[in-house]
Scaffold this motif. Structure first.
Motif, PDB file in Angstrom:
ATOM      1  N   TYR A  40      -3.167   2.130  -3.486  1.00 19.98           N
ATOM      2  CA  TYR A  40      -3.021   2.268  -2.031  1.00 19.98           C
ATOM      3  C   TYR A  40      -4.273   1.763  -1.320  1.00 19.98           C
ATOM      4  O   TYR A  40      -4.206   0.931  -0.397  1.00 19.98           O
ATOM      5  CB  TYR A  40      -2.755   3.735  -1.726  1.00 19.98           C
ATOM      6  N   LEU A  93       1.271   4.272  -2.658  1.00 22.05           N
ATOM      7  CA  LEU A  93       1.078   5.662  -2.262  1.00 22.05           C
ATOM      8  C   LEU A  93       2.278   6.512  -2.668  1.00 22.05           C
ATOM      9  O   LEU A  93       2.121   7.622  -3.196  1.00 22.05           O
ATOM     10  CB  LEU A  93       0.858   5.739  -0.752  1.00 22.05           C
ATOM     11  N   ALA A  98       0.834  -1.202   0.000  1.00 23.79           N
ATOM     12  CA  ALA A  98       0.000   0.000   0.000  1.00 23.79           C
ATOM     13  C   ALA A  98       0.871   1.256   0.000  1.00 23.79           C
ATOM     14  O   ALA A  98       0.615   2.208  -0.756  1.00 23.79           O
ATOM     15  CB  ALA A  98      -0.922  -0.012   1.215  1.00 23.79           C
ATOM     16  N   TYR A  99       1.894   1.274   0.843  1.00 22.42           N
ATOM     17  CA  TYR A  99       2.767   2.449   0.891  1.00 22.42           C
ATOM     18  C   TYR A  99       3.607   2.592  -0.368  1.00 22.42           C
ATOM     19  O   TYR A  99       3.921   3.710  -0.793  1.00 22.42           O
ATOM     20  CB  TYR A  99       3.650   2.398   2.137  1.00 22.42           C
TER      21      TYR A  99
END
Length: 710
Positions: free
Chosen positions: A625, A617, A613-614
């Motif tokens: 994300y 992002l 997810a990061y």
């Protein structure tokens, strides 16, 4: 053939349907039967559960005695078959302690000729594991057969002796008994039967004080128990025949109930007992203990001390077999057990503490049997030791060391030892907290910090090691002490925080920790001093370093309130970074792929998706994300607060651009023009435009992103 020697001891047992414990009872008699010439005589009053067959394998003489609602009749029939010089009665829900040296020695000694009756300790347990609280009482169980004395009474049967009969106190001979457990668990059948017999008897003999006493002792759950007690006490005060022998135990019960129910005449009964029965142990121990407790609870410490010192002297005489022990031919002392004496010592010690009589506390506490304390005693002892150390400058080191050695000794009561240790640590750990130490600094009555009481235990237990660390400012010395810790779950973490503040890095390079030890420590450390501080002092080598950082960040995530935006975002980011470092060092690369991670534990699966997810992002892919966070939530629902927080506080996620909003509206309009099953709808949902706004339209997720980002 040579004649068999006349038995020195006849052991008599009546029984009926006790398959649960009869063989345990009979096997336990073997050491005694091997030590002296014995004869085992058993009477079956109607067993049909297999008890009879077991008894026949052990008994020297076996008889049948049909039950006629009369315990004395059954026991006397059994006694008439006995030919020993002495007679010992045992029940099948009891068993004789393995150490029979005192009993065998007494029976073979010349000193036994001075007695016709003896009392043993019957130890009543509250649970079948026979390692919890118990109560002891001296019970008359041994009789010289030449007296010709037999049992009297259909229920609560007993032997009657002339006044002044000299009783042999054999308190070190123990019969372990768990029959009351069965009675509590299987209902009130026996109690109801006993009460019916006693009520019939009191109708026939209304002036019989012994029956009145038995009614009180059997009918404590009866609705008219208070009335039964008052009637019996009034008969004693009116000097009904038998009052001199039976008055002490009856008044003891009266005071007990009177204090509980707040009878106005209670103090009058106490004064009457002290005037007319000043030497009776029912007055000197049973009534005294209740009065001491009442005075202690009302903060009347001077009176509690006065009575307590007298009562402790009575205990010493009672244990030595001195004084009016024969009074127990009619009833048993409620507070005769060692554990009650230990409780009394703790009460008196606390009263001394309240009155500032510190010098008298240490010898009193030193007289405790530390290896036989229960959890309640241990708690009171730990608190008293703490308060004594704080409020005076007396040297408590020897006392504390002796207490710890006894409390932690598993030889006598292994299960109880573990529970005692837990209680001792619970009280001890509390004094290490920063808040507690700060409160001590504000209290003018406290002369020295409580944690320093544990310094004598350095190297013996974690409390002592923690005290040595907290009292030091030498990093090398602290490192040496930390290397000695072998039970991190028990270790007071404020001492570790102090070591970190002095420059220690943790984990120590030469002391690897188990993963569960790291997680336990991290859970306790993070609330104490915060994640940032701990990460700054994170040490360890090899796999220890990433595992420790991962444990710290996980603990921070699990304890985070998610109310502070800055702290929450930093905590989540730190967790993702720690997982990114930890997972590849812990798992094979082949496992860290979307199609394989179902094999991982849920929290590691979440960590896998959190890393992705990061990565999305940081690449500017808000949709990716969100998709990875959602995947993480499906595999670990416990992380819902963190995911909700991130979705709410990540810039751009909750407030999509105007361009995306307009595109989402166009897609909704287009979809509304077709039936849900129209092929055009499927084609539209596969388009890049739809994928960009799917989460705005209907919550659908964008395409899957690849494996773990390195």
């Amino acid at each position: 053939m040579p004649r068999s020697p006349k038995p020195l001891l006849s052991i008599g047992i009546i029984f009926r349907n006790n398959i649960r414990s009869i063989e345990r009872c009979l096997k336990a008699l073997t050491p005694l039967r091997e030590a002296i010439p014995c004869q085992l005589v058993m009477a079956d009053t109607g067993s049909d559960d297999g008890s009879r067959q077991i008894a026949e394998q052990y008994a020297d003489i076996f008889i049948d005695f049909p039950w006629i609602n009369d315990f004395s009749a059954a026991r006397n029939a059994m006694m008439n078959e006995c030919s020993g010089k002495w007679f010992l009665t045992v029940d099948t829900d009891e068993y004789l302690d393995a150490d029979v040296s005192v009993l065998a020695g007494f029976l073979k000694s010349r000193a036994s000729g001075d007695y016709i009756v003896g009392a043993l300790t019957v130890r009543n347990y509250q649970t079948y594991d026979m390692d919890s609280n118990y109560s002891d009482f001296l019970a008359v169980r041994l009789l010289r057969m030449s007296t010709g004395i037999r049992y009297r009474g259909a229920i609560h049967e007993r032997w009657e002796f002339p006044a002044g009969t000299k009783l042999a106190p054999l308190g070190k001979v123990v019969l372990h008994h768990d029959g009351y457990v069965e009675m509590r668990q299987k209902g009130n059948h026996k109690k109801s039967r006993n009460m019916d017999l006693l009520r019939e008897k009191v109708e026939l003999e209304p002036e019989n004080l012994l029956v009145r006493l038995q009614l009180i002792e059997s009918g404590w759950e009866e609705p008219d128990h208070d009335e039964l007690v008052r009637n019996a006490v009034h008969m004693v005060l009116e000097r009904t025949p038998g009052w001199k022998q039976l008055g002490p135990p009856i008044l003891r019960h009266g005071v007990n109930v009177g204090i509980q129910k707040k009878f106005p005449e209670t103090d009058e009964w106490v004064a009457w007992a002290e005037k007319h029965f000043p030497t009776s142990y029912f007055t000197r121990i049973d009534i005294a203990v209740q009065m001491i407790l009442r005075n202690w609870e009302s903060d009347n410490y001077d009176e509690a001390i006065r009575r307590g010192e007298q009562c402790l002297q009575a205990y010493r005489e009672y244990r030595a077999g001195k004084g009016d022990i024969a009074g127990q031919l009619y009833s048993t002392l409620n507070f005769s057990a060692v554990r009650h004496e230990q409780t009394l010592k703790m009460l008196v010690a606390n009263a001394y503490l309240q009155k500032g009589r510190y010098e008298t506390i240490i010898p009193l506490l030193e007289s405790l049997d530390f290896g036989d304390l229960d959890e309640s005693h241990t708690r009171n002892l730990a608190i008293t030791l703490r308060d004594l150390h704080q409020k005076c400058e007396l040297d408590t080191s020897a006392l504390l060391t002796a207490a710890w050695d006894g409390i932690s000794n598993p030889d006598r009561h292994k299960g109880r030892s573990e529970r005692r240790r837990k209680v001792f640590y619970e009280i001890g750990t509390a004094v290490f907290s920063r808040l507690y130490r700060e409160s001590e600094g504000r209290d003018e009555k406290i002369l020295r910090p409580a944690y320093t009481a544990y310094l004598p235990l350095a190297g013996k237990c974690s409390l002592g090691t923690a005290a040595a660390i907290l009292a030091s400012d030498n990093p090398e010395e602290m490192g040496t002490q930390l290397s000695r810790v072998d039970n991190w779950p028990e270790f007071p973490v404020p001492a570790l925080v102090h070591a970190l503040e002095q420059g220690i890095t943790f984990p120590l390079p030469d002391q690897p920790l188990k993963l569960e030890e790291m997680d336990n420590l991290a859970e306790r450390l993070v609330p104490e001093c915060g994640l940032d501080f701990l990460l700054q002092h994170a040490g360890g080598t090899g796999f220890q370093a990433p595992a420790w950082r991962r444990g710290l960040t996980l603990a921070a995530v699990q304890s985070c309130s998610w109310k502070d935006e800055k702290q929450g975002l930093e905590t989540a980011r730190s967790f993702a970074q720690a997982e990114q470092e930890f997972l590849p060092s812990y798992y094979a690369p082949a496992l860290l792929q979307p199609e394989q991670i179902s094999i991982l534990p849920p929290i590691h699966r979440f960590g896998f998706y959190c890393v992705q997810a990061y990565a999305a992002l940081d690449a500017g892919d808000l949709l990716g994300y969100i998709q990875q966070l959602r995947k993480g939530l499906t595999v670990c629902e416990g992380m819902k607060p963190m995911v909700e927080f991130l979705v709410e506080h990540t810039e751009g996620v909750q407030q999509p651009s105007q361009e995306l909003l307009e595109l989402a509206e166009k897609v909704r309009t287009l979809l509304a023009a077709y039936a849900p099953d129209d092929p055009a709808v499927a084609v539209l949902k596969q388009s890049p435009a739809y994928q960009k706004v799917a989460y705005l339209v209907e919550g659908a997720e964008p395409p899957v992103i690849g494996g773990l980002v390195q």
